[in-house]
Design an enzyme around this catalytic site. Structure first.
Site, PDB file in Angstrom:
ATOM      1  CB  ALA A 121      26.323  46.285  40.864  1.00 33.51           C
ATOM      2  CG  ASN A 187      30.133  41.622  47.395  1.00 27.27           C
ATOM      3  OD1 ASN A 187      30.485  41.665  48.226  1.00 27.27           O
ATOM      4  ND2 ASN A 187      30.013  40.761  46.399  1.00 27.27           N
ATOM      5  CG  HIS A 217      21.011  45.611  42.140  1.00 28.33           C
ATOM      6  ND1 HIS A 217      21.678  44.664  42.800  1.00 28.33           N
ATOM      7  CD2 HIS A 217      21.739  45.577  40.911  1.00 28.33           C
ATOM      8  CE1 HIS A 217      22.290  43.744  41.996  1.00 28.33           C
ATOM      9  NE2 HIS A 217      22.703  44.734  40.902  1.00 28.33           N
TER      10      HIS A 217
HETATM   11  N1  LIG Z   1      30.120  45.620  44.955  1.00 25.87           N
HETATM   12  C1  LIG Z   1      29.535  45.052  43.926  1.00 25.87           C
HETATM   13  O1  LIG Z   1      28.615  45.788  43.509  1.00 25.87           O
HETATM   14  C2  LIG Z   1      30.087  43.856  43.458  1.00 25.87           C
HETATM   15  C3  LIG Z   1      31.377  43.186  44.021  1.00 25.87           C
HETATM   16  N2  LIG Z   1      31.716  42.121  43.491  1.00 25.87           N
HETATM   17  C4  LIG Z   1      32.939  41.555  44.051  1.00 25.87           C
HETATM   18  O2  LIG Z   1      34.008  41.209  43.123  1.00 25.87           O
HETATM   19  C5  LIG Z   1      34.587  40.225  43.113  1.00 25.87           C
HETATM   20  C6  LIG Z   1      35.095  39.654  41.787  1.00 25.87           C
HETATM   21  O3  LIG Z   1      33.881  39.700  40.645  1.00 25.87           O
HETATM   22  P1  LIG Z   1      34.158  39.199  39.365  1.00 25.87           P
HETATM   23  O4  LIG Z   1      35.421  39.635  38.784  1.00 25.87           O
HETATM   24  O5  LIG Z   1      32.959  39.174  38.498  1.00 25.87           O
HETATM   25  O6  LIG Z   1      34.682  37.558  39.701  1.00 25.87           O
HETATM   26  P2  LIG Z   1      35.322  36.540  38.960  1.00 25.87           P
HETATM   27  O7  LIG Z   1      34.899  35.036  39.457  1.00 25.87           O
HETATM   28  O8  LIG Z   1      35.040  36.544  37.430  1.00 25.87           O
HETATM   29  O9  LIG Z   1      36.808  36.788  39.224  1.00 25.87           O
HETATM   30  C7  LIG Z   1      37.505  36.979  40.432  1.00 25.87           C
HETATM   31  C8  LIG Z   1      38.920  36.418  40.397  1.00 25.87           C
HETATM   32  O10 LIG Z   1      39.598  36.741  41.474  1.00 25.87           O
HETATM   33  C9  LIG Z   1      40.384  35.725  41.834  1.00 25.87           C
HETATM   34  N3  LIG Z   1      40.551  35.649  43.258  1.00 25.87           N
HETATM   35  C10 LIG Z   1      39.833  35.213  44.429  1.00 25.87           C
HETATM   36  N4  LIG Z   1      40.133  35.418  45.580  1.00 25.87           N
HETATM   37  C11 LIG Z   1      41.283  35.837  45.412  1.00 25.87           C
HETATM   38  C12 LIG Z   1      42.471  36.358  46.260  1.00 25.87           C
HETATM   39  N5  LIG Z   1      42.359  36.065  47.539  1.00 25.87           N
HETATM   40  N6  LIG Z   1      43.535  36.579  45.710  1.00 25.87           N
HETATM   41  C13 LIG Z   1      43.773  37.051  44.480  1.00 25.87           C
HETATM   42  N7  LIG Z   1      42.982  36.578  43.672  1.00 25.87           N
HETATM   43  C14 LIG Z   1      41.745  36.018  43.962  1.00 25.87           C
HETATM   44  C15 LIG Z   1      39.783  34.349  41.296  1.00 25.87           C
HETATM   45  O11 LIG Z   1      40.543  33.407  41.260  1.00 25.87           O
HETATM   46  C16 LIG Z   1      39.204  34.920  40.013  1.00 25.87           C
HETATM   47  O12 LIG Z   1      40.072  34.931  38.964  1.00 25.87           O
HETATM   48  C17 LIG Z   1      33.210  39.259  43.657  1.00 25.87           C
HETATM   49  O13 LIG Z   1      33.662  37.863  44.159  1.00 25.87           O
HETATM   50  C18 LIG Z   1      32.732  40.229  44.726  1.00 25.87           C
HETATM   51  O14 LIG Z   1      33.171  39.916  45.880  1.00 25.87           O
HETATM   52  C19 LIG Z   1      31.297  41.511  42.190  1.00 25.87           C
HETATM   53  C20 LIG Z   1      30.044  42.084  41.611  1.00 25.87           C
HETATM   54  C21 LIG Z   1      29.366  43.525  42.334  1.00 25.87           C
HETATM   55  O1  LIG Z   2      26.924  42.687  40.318  1.00 22.34           O
HETATM   56  C1  LIG Z   2      25.766  42.706  40.658  1.00 22.34           C
HETATM   57  O2  LIG Z   2      24.800  43.036  40.196  1.00 22.34           O
HETATM   58  C2  LIG Z   2      25.599  42.592  42.176  1.00 22.34           C
HETATM   59  C3  LIG Z   2      26.527  41.644  42.857  1.00 22.34           C
HETATM   60  O3  LIG Z   2      26.957  40.736  42.236  1.00 22.34           O
HETATM   61  C4  LIG Z   2      26.596  41.689  44.244  1.00 22.34           C
HETATM   62  O4  LIG Z   2      25.808  42.455  44.934  1.00 22.34           O
HETATM   63  O5  LIG Z   2      27.579  40.856  44.750  1.00 22.34           O
END
Ligand SMILES: NC(=O)C1=CN([C@@H]2O[C@H](COP(=O)(O)OP(=O)(O)OC[C@H]3O[C@@H](n4cnc5c(N)ncnc54)[C@H](O)[C@@H]3O)[C@@H](O)[C@H]2O)C=CC1
Ligand SMILES: O=C([O-])CC(=O)C(=O)O
Length: 264
Positions: A121, A187, A217
């Site tokens: 992000a 994250n 951010h």
């Molecule tokens: N680097 C960045 O800027 C960001 C990173 N993220 C990461 O991405 C992840 C996912 O985000 P979203 O899709 O928005 O969340 P979400 O909650 O909509 O979807 C996550 C999905 O992954 C599944 N899941 C969780 N652990 C799992 C595992 N060990 N094996 C298989 N499936 C699993 C969950 O059941 C859920 O369906 C966040 O939890 C966060 O760690 C999210 C936003 C920003």
């Molecule tokens: O998606 C974003 O804005 C950032 C976020 O959730 C994270 O840093 O985990």
């Protein structure tokens, strides 16, 4: 260049949006998505039949993109690296667990492959990582989201997200503490710190702000190179107010670059 096949880990807001955006990609194809056991039928129904839903990383995988959550790094990414599968990860905050960055590096080395930490992000990670090479004095990160972006997190114990009317600081800590306490919200804090001064020397403020509608951010970096200030105002994904839409686009950029003749 031949087509690149990709396995995703995670079929939540990011995974589903990425699958939809990649559906017509000319040279990169998401073939599989790995979800937790017991969720395969439900997920297959949600995304249709173009991508195969499974509960283990298929043996033929050569490139894995993680968009699931911190647990997926030890569940799937570490074993995949050991098997020689190249991985790209978005759950960077998982690297706040002591020893995990070294485990990832060791697994990749043993597998003869690499793990890519995606910018997600945030923007400016390239500049921070470049600036680090001449020495940094300070890196601070402020993450500000509307109250609904903090639901289901420890912020609920710090303030009443339903009734706050003013911007409220919910955490002031190191990037390591922030990433550990807020695995779905910090994250970016971890990514900024890993590019710059590290998880323990990067100061983080997290704010629940009822006056904003975007995920904001702010990064402030000072060092021998000069100074840098970045503000991102990311629109959240419709399916998950915690996650900025740019996170999906960062994975899409990574995949585009896999087969592009000129990468940027
Ligand atoms: N680097 C960045 O800027 C960001 C990173 N993220 C990461 O991405 C992840 C996912 O985000 P979203 O899709 O928005 O969340 P979400 O909650 O909509 O979807 C996550 C999905 O992954 C599944 N899941 C969780 N652990 C799992 C595992 N060990 N094996 C298989 N499936 C699993 C969950 O059941 C859920 O369906 C966040 O939890 C966060 O760690 C999210 C936003 C920003
Ligand atoms: O998606 C974003 O804005 C950032 C976020 O959730 C994270 O840093 O985990």
């Amino acid at each position: 260049m031949s087509a690149q096949q990709v396995t995703l880990i995670g079929c939540g807001a990011i995974g589903r949006t990425l699958i939809a955006r990649m559906a017509d990609h000319p040279t990169v194809r998401i073939t599989h998505v790995v979800v937790s056991e017991g969720h395969t039928a439900e997920c297959q129904a949600a995304i249709g039949n173009g991508v195969t839903v499974c509960s283990e990383v298929p043996p033929e995988t050569t490139l894995l993109v993680e968009c699931a959550g911190h647990g997926a790094i030890t569940d799937h990414v570490l074993p995949a690296l050991e098997r020689g599968i190249e991985c790209a990860v978005l759950s960077i905050g998982a690297l706040s667990e002591n020893g995990l960055p070294e485990q990832l590096a060791d697994a990749a080395q043993r597998g003869g492959t690499r793990v890519h930490l995606l910018a997600g992000a945030i923007g400016g990670i390239d500049a921070i990582a470049s600036a680090r090479l001449a020495g940094l004095d300070s890196v601070t990160y402020t993450g500000r989201k509307p109250p609904q972006g903090w639901r289901g997190s420890p912020a609920e114990q710090v303030t009443n997200l339903d009734t706050i009317t003013e911007p409220t600081v919910i955490l002031e800590a190191t990037a390591r503490e922030a990433a550990h306490l807020y695995p779905k919200n910090a994250n970016v804090a971890a990514t900024v710190s890993l590019a710059g001064l590290g998880l323990d020397a990067t100061r983080v403020r997290l704010i629940a702000d009822p006056t904003v509608t975007e995920n904001i951010h702010e990064i402030d970096v000072r060092g021998a190179f000069g100074e840098m200030r970045i503000t991102m105002r990311g629109k959240p994904l419709p399916d998950n107010p915690k996650t900025s839409a740019l996170t999906v686009l960062s994975a899409l950029r990574f995949l585009n670059n896999r087969t592009a003749s000129v990468t940027i």
